[in-house]
Write a protein that holds these residues in place. Sequence first.
Motif, PDB file in Angstrom:
ATOM      1  N   GLU A  24     -12.005   9.456  43.328  1.00  0.00           N
ATOM      2  CA  GLU A  24     -12.248   8.463  44.366  1.00  0.00           C
ATOM      3  C   GLU A  24     -11.994   7.068  43.806  1.00  0.00           C
ATOM      4  OE1 GLU A  24     -15.705   7.093  47.570  1.00  0.00           O
ATOM      5  OE2 GLU A  24     -16.156   8.599  46.028  1.00  0.00           O
ATOM      6  N   VAL A  25     -11.408   6.212  44.624  1.00  0.00           N
ATOM      7  CA  VAL A  25     -11.112   4.837  44.213  1.00  0.00           C
ATOM      8  C   VAL A  25     -11.602   3.869  45.283  1.00  0.00           C
ATOM      9  CG1 VAL A  25      -9.122   5.470  42.804  1.00  0.00           C
ATOM     10  CG2 VAL A  25      -8.794   4.956  45.245  1.00  0.00           C
ATOM     11  N   ARG A  64      -3.283   0.448  39.485  1.00  0.00           N
ATOM     12  CA  ARG A  64      -4.200  -0.566  38.948  1.00  0.00           C
ATOM     13  C   ARG A  64      -3.676  -1.969  39.264  1.00  0.00           C
ATOM     14  NH1 ARG A  64      -4.519   3.054  34.509  1.00  0.00           N
ATOM     15  NH2 ARG A  64      -6.602   3.969  34.295  1.00  0.00           N
ATOM     16  N   ALA A 118      -9.614   0.024  42.242  1.00  0.00           N
ATOM     17  CA  ALA A 118     -10.690   0.020  41.252  1.00  0.00           C
ATOM     18  C   ALA A 118     -11.241   1.433  41.062  1.00  0.00           C
ATOM     19  CB  ALA A 118     -11.803  -0.929  41.693  1.00  0.00           C
ATOM     20  N   ASN A 119     -11.989   1.596  39.978  1.00  0.00           N
ATOM     21  CA  ASN A 119     -12.675   2.852  39.621  1.00  0.00           C
ATOM     22  C   ASN A 119     -11.724   3.925  39.105  1.00  0.00           C
ATOM     23  OD1 ASN A 119     -15.051   1.622  40.499  1.00  0.00           O
ATOM     24  ND2 ASN A 119     -14.877   2.516  42.556  1.00  0.00           N
ATOM     25  N   ARG A 154     -18.730   8.498  47.038  1.00  0.00           N
ATOM     26  CA  ARG A 154     -19.517   7.269  47.051  1.00  0.00           C
ATOM     27  C   ARG A 154     -19.378   6.504  48.366  1.00  0.00           C
ATOM     28  NH1 ARG A 154     -17.010   7.324  42.027  1.00  0.00           N
ATOM     29  NH2 ARG A 154     -15.400   5.880  42.763  1.00  0.00           N
TER      30      ARG A 154
END
Length: 433
Positions: free
Chosen positions: A273-274, A297, A302-303, A362
Amino acid sequence: MLYTFVPVLLLRTLIAGSAMSILVACAAERPAQATPSMPQQQEASTGTVLAVSNEPDIAVPQQSFDEWRDSFRLEALQAGIPAELFDRAFAGVTPDPSIISADRSQPEFTRPVWQYLEGALSEQRVSGGKRLLNQHSATLDGIETHYGVDRNTLVAIWGLESSFGQIMGDKSVIRSLATLAHEGRRPGFAKSQLLAALEILDHGDIDADQLRGSWAGAMGQTQFIPTTYNTHAVDFDGDGRRDIWNSSADALASAAHYLQASGWKAGQPWGFEVALPTEFDYALADSSIRKPLAEWRRLGLANLPAGNDDATASLLLPAGYRGPAFLILDNFRAILRYNNSSSYALAIGLLSERFDGAGKVRASWPQGEQPLSRSERLELQERLSNQGFDPGAADGIIGGNTRSAIRSFQQQLGWPADGHPTQELLGRLRAEP
């Protein structure tokens, strides 16, 4: 995927090739035996069938079943099936009306992806998988060493396909496929699978009365179709038979063999997951667009985990721009070769992580969104076509062509171009002249 019956040498070539389009029936969808879909070239928008509506009646076959069987017998014998085996396998076989009913039914309503995942990732399935990972650790050690496919993914497939071997289907594969070959919607495909099923019997892996599976011919703890069985099933327990019905070692190793052949990369994650930046170009959420992780990126995602900068990934928005975002890698694509549904592949990936206490999404799902019914998906495609876009055939399947057409329309409107079908989008199309 449709095939017509062709001369023997070409038929065998087609059979070998069709192994790379496996049909599976997802046990996550059902406490009892479900109606699986036939192999698909595009994925449906979401997974679980909530209700079923029948398609218009299909013309009755010109041949009687007995006439068809006698004609097929000649073809099977020409393909090398012994006459005695054919006659024994077809002894007492008659058409099964329930198979035709299932074949001619299409899902009208589907669950949204978050509800599908809720069932697929149930606590019962997670705890059962953890227990079996411990119970079969020695066997899984050997499978990982031999095929390079991680154990958690294999046990996740085992859980979703057959509830760890508890729900495999109990219909005669010969009768089911003979019924479909005689008067099903895909007679050529069913005929190739039926010939492959006879080859299984000829090989001696299982007796005809034990060759059982789903209504569409998917078999065993890993729900292989016959052609896939013939090309990828293995005898991992060393008893001289490839027994995906009764041997969990054979079933799990066979799934590993299939994933290995589908491009599995040992040590690489399925995806993750991003978080997306503001003002992101959602048109990049296209399975045909693959970028190195380093490039994602640079685009502000992110993540992402450290390392693997050269690995190529696609961006998946399973619920559109309002829901979670995932970067998916080659192992996700290998799972799609097993079952061409991003919801299914996402469930496998997350379930494999749940066994280790991870796999929690998330971001929030857009739970107020009502997915389009099959009738509405058909209408969406027709209206897109009428507006000059090209969604492909109006079949109710939201595949790559339809998503591309949706993106074009969304861009025309100035909306986020995520390619996701919604009630809002259909309403806007209805308002067009």
